[in-house]
Motif scaffolding. Sequence first.
Motif, PDB file in Angstrom:
ATOM      1  N   ASP A   1      -3.564 -12.615  25.930  1.00  0.00           N
ATOM      2  CA  ASP A   1      -2.439 -12.944  26.796  1.00  0.00           C
ATOM      3  C   ASP A   1      -2.886 -13.871  27.913  1.00  0.00           C
ATOM      4  O   ASP A   1      -4.011 -14.391  27.906  1.00  0.00           O
ATOM      5  CB  ASP A   1      -1.787 -11.667  27.335  1.00  0.00           C
ATOM      6  N   GLU A   2      -2.023 -14.052  28.904  1.00  0.00           N
ATOM      7  CA  GLU A   2      -2.328 -15.007  29.974  1.00  0.00           C
ATOM      8  C   GLU A   2      -3.492 -14.563  30.851  1.00  0.00           C
ATOM      9  O   GLU A   2      -4.072 -15.366  31.584  1.00  0.00           O
ATOM     10  CB  GLU A   2      -1.074 -15.237  30.836  1.00  0.00           C
ATOM     11  N   THR A   3      -3.866 -13.281  30.785  1.00  0.00           N
ATOM     12  CA  THR A   3      -5.017 -12.798  31.558  1.00  0.00           C
ATOM     13  C   THR A   3      -6.314 -12.892  30.763  1.00  0.00           C
ATOM     14  O   THR A   3      -7.352 -12.433  31.232  1.00  0.00           O
ATOM     15  CB  THR A   3      -4.799 -11.341  31.989  1.00  0.00           C
ATOM     16  N   ASN A   4      -6.229 -13.448  29.565  1.00  0.00           N
ATOM     17  CA  ASN A   4      -7.384 -13.581  28.661  1.00  0.00           C
ATOM     18  C   ASN A   4      -7.864 -12.239  28.136  1.00  0.00           C
ATOM     19  O   ASN A   4      -9.026 -12.086  27.749  1.00  0.00           O
ATOM     20  CB  ASN A   4      -8.544 -14.324  29.331  1.00  0.00           C
ATOM     21  N   HIS A   5      -6.970 -11.271  28.097  1.00  0.00           N
ATOM     22  CA  HIS A   5      -7.254  -9.978  27.490  1.00  0.00           C
ATOM     23  C   HIS A   5      -6.340  -9.803  26.274  1.00  0.00           C
ATOM     24  O   HIS A   5      -5.288 -10.444  26.183  1.00  0.00           O
ATOM     25  CB  HIS A   5      -7.005  -8.835  28.483  1.00  0.00           C
ATOM     26  N   PRO A   6      -6.716  -8.938  25.341  1.00  0.00           N
ATOM     27  CA  PRO A   6      -5.826  -8.690  24.207  1.00  0.00           C
ATOM     28  C   PRO A   6      -4.465  -8.182  24.678  1.00  0.00           C
ATOM     29  O   PRO A   6      -4.339  -7.565  25.743  1.00  0.00           O
ATOM     30  CB  PRO A   6      -6.573  -7.607  23.414  1.00  0.00           C
ATOM     31  N   TYR A   7      -3.456  -8.439  23.869  1.00  0.00           N
ATOM     32  CA  TYR A   7      -2.121  -7.952  24.189  1.00  0.00           C
ATOM     33  C   TYR A   7      -2.087  -6.426  24.193  1.00  0.00           C
ATOM     34  O   TYR A   7      -2.789  -5.768  23.419  1.00  0.00           O
ATOM     35  CB  TYR A   7      -1.104  -8.473  23.169  1.00  0.00           C
ATOM     36  N   SER A   8      -1.241  -5.861  25.049  1.00  0.00           N
ATOM     37  CA  SER A   8      -1.092  -4.411  25.128  1.00  0.00           C
ATOM     38  C   SER A   8      -0.115  -3.923  24.059  1.00  0.00           C
ATOM     39  O   SER A   8       0.927  -4.539  23.823  1.00  0.00           O
ATOM     40  CB  SER A   8      -0.571  -4.012  26.508  1.00  0.00           C
ATOM     41  N   TYR A   9      -0.460  -2.782  23.447  1.00  0.00           N
ATOM     42  CA  TYR A   9       0.427  -2.140  22.478  1.00  0.00           C
ATOM     43  C   TYR A   9       0.943  -0.809  23.017  1.00  0.00           C
ATOM     44  O   TYR A   9       1.363   0.054  22.243  1.00  0.00           O
ATOM     45  CB  TYR A   9      -0.291  -1.960  21.139  1.00  0.00           C
ATOM     46  N   MET A  10       0.917  -0.645  24.355  1.00  0.00           N
ATOM     47  CA  MET A  10       1.480   0.546  24.979  1.00  0.00           C
ATOM     48  C   MET A  10       2.991   0.558  24.772  1.00  0.00           C
ATOM     49  O   MET A  10       3.658  -0.472  24.900  1.00  0.00           O
ATOM     50  CB  MET A  10       1.153   0.558  26.469  1.00  0.00           C
ATOM     51  N   ASN A  11       3.534   1.721  24.461  1.00  0.00           N
ATOM     52  CA  ASN A  11       4.976   1.796  24.268  1.00  0.00           C
ATOM     53  C   ASN A  11       5.705   1.749  25.604  1.00  0.00           C
ATOM     54  O   ASN A  11       5.098   1.801  26.676  1.00  0.00           O
ATOM     55  CB  ASN A  11       5.354   3.038  23.456  1.00  0.00           C
ATOM     56  N   ALA A  12       7.025   1.643  25.553  1.00  0.00           N
ATOM     57  CA  ALA A  12       7.825   1.477  26.764  1.00  0.00           C
ATOM     58  C   ALA A  12       7.716   2.673  27.693  1.00  0.00           C
ATOM     59  O   ALA A  12       7.779   2.535  28.923  1.00  0.00           O
ATOM     60  CB  ALA A  12       9.287   1.229  26.394  1.00  0.00           C
ATOM     61  N   ALA A  13       7.526   3.846  27.125  1.00  0.00           N
ATOM     62  CA  ALA A  13       7.422   5.056  27.944  1.00  0.00           C
ATOM     63  C   ALA A  13       6.063   5.187  28.615  1.00  0.00           C
ATOM     64  O   ALA A  13       5.891   5.997  29.525  1.00  0.00           O
ATOM     65  CB  ALA A  13       7.696   6.287  27.084  1.00  0.00           C
ATOM     66  N   GLY A  14       5.089   4.396  28.143  1.00  0.00           N
ATOM     67  CA  GLY A  14       3.761   4.452  28.741  1.00  0.00           C
ATOM     68  C   GLY A  14       2.934   5.645  28.322  1.00  0.00           C
ATOM     69  O   GLY A  14       1.948   5.985  28.998  1.00  0.00           O
ATOM     70  N   ASP A  15       3.306   6.267  27.211  1.00  0.00           N
ATOM     71  CA  ASP A  15       2.571   7.460  26.789  1.00  0.00           C
ATOM     72  C   ASP A  15       2.083   7.399  25.342  1.00  0.00           C
ATOM     73  O   ASP A  15       1.630   8.401  24.786  1.00  0.00           O
ATOM     74  CB  ASP A  15       3.427   8.708  26.975  1.00  0.00           C
ATOM     75  N   GLY A  16       2.171   6.240  24.723  1.00  0.00           N
ATOM     76  CA  GLY A  16       1.751   6.132  23.333  1.00  0.00           C
ATOM     77  C   GLY A  16       1.702   4.687  22.872  1.00  0.00           C
ATOM     78  O   GLY A  16       1.792   3.747  23.666  1.00  0.00           O
ATOM     79  N   ILE A  17       1.565   4.502  21.564  1.00  0.00           N
ATOM     80  CA  ILE A  17       1.381   3.180  20.966  1.00  0.00           C
ATOM     81  C   ILE A  17       2.659   2.719  20.284  1.00  0.00           C
ATOM     82  O   ILE A  17       3.310   3.502  19.579  1.00  0.00           O
ATOM     83  CB  ILE A  17       0.234   3.212  19.930  1.00  0.00           C
ATOM     84  N   ASP A  18       3.007   1.464  20.483  1.00  0.00           N
ATOM     85  CA  ASP A  18       4.105   0.840  19.747  1.00  0.00           C
ATOM     86  C   ASP A  18       3.491  -0.192  18.810  1.00  0.00           C
ATOM     87  O   ASP A  18       3.158  -1.313  19.210  1.00  0.00           O
ATOM     88  CB  ASP A  18       5.085   0.171  20.707  1.00  0.00           C
ATOM     89  N   TRP A  19       3.320   0.184  17.548  1.00  0.00           N
ATOM     90  CA  TRP A  19       2.677  -0.688  16.570  1.00  0.00           C
ATOM     91  C   TRP A  19       3.571  -1.846  16.150  1.00  0.00           C
ATOM     92  O   TRP A  19       3.120  -2.762  15.450  1.00  0.00           O
ATOM     93  CB  TRP A  19       2.272   0.115  15.335  1.00  0.00           C
ATOM     94  N   THR A  20       4.837  -1.815  16.561  1.00  0.00           N
ATOM     95  CA  THR A  20       5.755  -2.879  16.144  1.00  0.00           C
ATOM     96  C   THR A  20       5.722  -4.075  17.089  1.00  0.00           C
ATOM     97  O   THR A  20       6.332  -5.109  16.800  1.00  0.00           O
ATOM     98  CB  THR A  20       7.199  -2.364  16.079  1.00  0.00           C
ATOM     99  N   LEU A  21       5.055  -3.949  18.242  1.00  0.00           N
ATOM    100  CA  LEU A  21       5.012  -5.059  19.194  1.00  0.00           C
ATOM    101  C   LEU A  21       4.356  -6.280  18.560  1.00  0.00           C
ATOM    102  O   LEU A  21       3.364  -6.174  17.849  1.00  0.00           O
ATOM    103  CB  LEU A  21       4.245  -4.641  20.452  1.00  0.00           C
TER     104      LEU A  21
END
Length: 711
Positions: A132-152
Amino acid sequence: MRIELLRIFVSVTGLTFLSTGCLSDDAIVSQGGSSTKGVYEPTAPSDSEVRAEAFSVLNLDYPGMEEVKAHFEAGEPGKAALALRDYYRYSAPVNNPLVNLLGTTLSDAERSVADDALFENGYRFKVSTFVDETNHPYSYMNAAGDGIDWTLHADGDQEQRGQLHRHQWFVPQAKAYYVTRDDRYITSWIGVYDDWWKTHPAPESYPEANQPKDYIGWVPLSVAARVQDMCTLMEYYRWADAFDAAALTRFVERLSFQVDFIRNNYWSDSNHRISQAQAVALAGLLFPEMKAASEWVDSGTSILNEETAKQYFADGWLKDNDLHYHIGSIESFRSAMLVAAANGQTGRFPASYTEAIRRMVEVEKYLIYPNYAVYNAADGDYNYSTPNFGDTRPTSWTRNILLRHMRNYRDLFPDDEELKWLASQGAEGKMPPTGIKCFEDGGHYTIRNGWTRESTMMVLVNAAQTPVEAWHRQWDNNNFELYVNGRQFFPDSGVFSYNSGSSDRNTYARTDNHSTLTLDKVNISSCRGVCLLAEERADYDLLILENPSYSGLTHRRSVWFVEERFFVILDEGYGSAAGTVNLNFLLLPGGSSEVVVDADQNGAHTAFADGNNLLVRTFANKPVTTATRTGNVSLKLDNSTTRKAYRIDMKKSADDAAARFITILCPTKDATSETVGASFVDEPFSETSARISVTVGGREYRLSYTLEPKN
């Protein structure tokens, strides 16, 4: 407590490696010993925590599995799982030469990948080179902030979406655990893998011709990548207390399922099949207690042997005709052979297999630029070490990786003095020859005057496959790159996107985005490149390549490397076609005063402060006009840099025998102080000969060629 000795087997096979049976002193305590906290008393998981089906994939009669079998047959899957854990700690009789535990280090980049992927850092999973723009991998955190969203799918590139499922952050996390003994890494791996498995059920099949689009996580190439990594993960986690018996049984069952999934879905050809076979072979060799292990080894090694002949030209080039996959496939063949040898199965690979790898290595050896072994931060991102043709993506092949390859190849072929020289950075062995190297089947050619960073080297591509026939190819015949003293003056445009059929991918593949000849700025219609002549003389090297680029227009490119100092390119577009013939040049990135298009002089020059510069001038047999263009160069997916480019146009009628251009490429400290010129001595055009005169540094050079008449 019953104390057992850990037996460490080191297989001596004539190969120089450390067995991964060797462990650090604190790893060996006792049966049930902990690698992190001293004596550890394991507790069997409850029977409900263990899937009894996991034991159906194991050969319970395999030596060392006696306790596993006894507990399983007694209806005690929890205790059987604990016994299986002890088997992998103390009894598994395998050597994995691909992992050196004693030599394990953790680079800053690997530590960053491992840390980014943790929950507390937003599940920033490494996916190829996408950031991403911070030169880190994109986050796959879900919207609730408590798990993974593999569809992102933040980036939108299909390659990012596909490579997510190769779990490229798992091995860096395993190394981070092994070096730091921080359980966060292994706990993260177990939790993320469990979550992925739960949310990505496998399809019944994945036929190559009718791929189920909703199951991208089960593309057999991604499954193969996961299996290969599982073979590595076991080495780093074998002694981890957090790798508990329940997690181990899930690991074993998933390994077996995925290996069988690959076997049932082998692709018919391409580099995918090679990676699939490698994964199956490694799993069989390194997990011999699996019920189907011998079948896996038979299947994987048989296919690998077959593919060295089926997927490669006689000159050693992968028929995919892309250096990225060519280099990667060498490692597939090499690693399988090493693991087989380390585990007493050398006979799986005959001498013909090894010699096929030698030819593949020859391609990599000649195609990489001579700065591969020298770090030079001054040139920044453009200090890359492979050509950028097709899907190569040079940023994947860092100096450390390429130098490691040369050392691996030296160990594989100890009789090769040239590989010794390359592996030792010139300290041992014999420097490879200069001059011309032809890979005619693969359609790649090199001309060089040396093998050190200060050398000059041109690479040309003129293949006999179109992108329709070899997907990683582009419409780039008679294209070239020029390396001088660590600088690429004509880097190829690259690929930018893996989205099949996308406008971005098609744009970068277009012929006029390569330094070659076009007609009316449209793509060439044929890639059937041939070499007409390769000649080395005391005063110059001469290479003549030809491609029937359009109906009615053949492009002949003759290249003289004069006195190993400067290049003269004679481009001849001959035939009955009428239109505007375009000679395209795409320059390297640089500031407005560093890279200059001299449209009024049909050329360009550079003015870098370090004195490593180039003067380019073109002379033609008819009036021409030169137009400045804006080009792009992409060294990794979804990343691009603008650069200057230009096009020289000549009107050609059907009565004109040929459009002819002489271009001088003159390396120099100061391009503004150089004067060059050229003219045709032999008008009109002949299909069998050419004679030209060029002037460089006040001296005239008469250059010519003569060919045998075509049948």
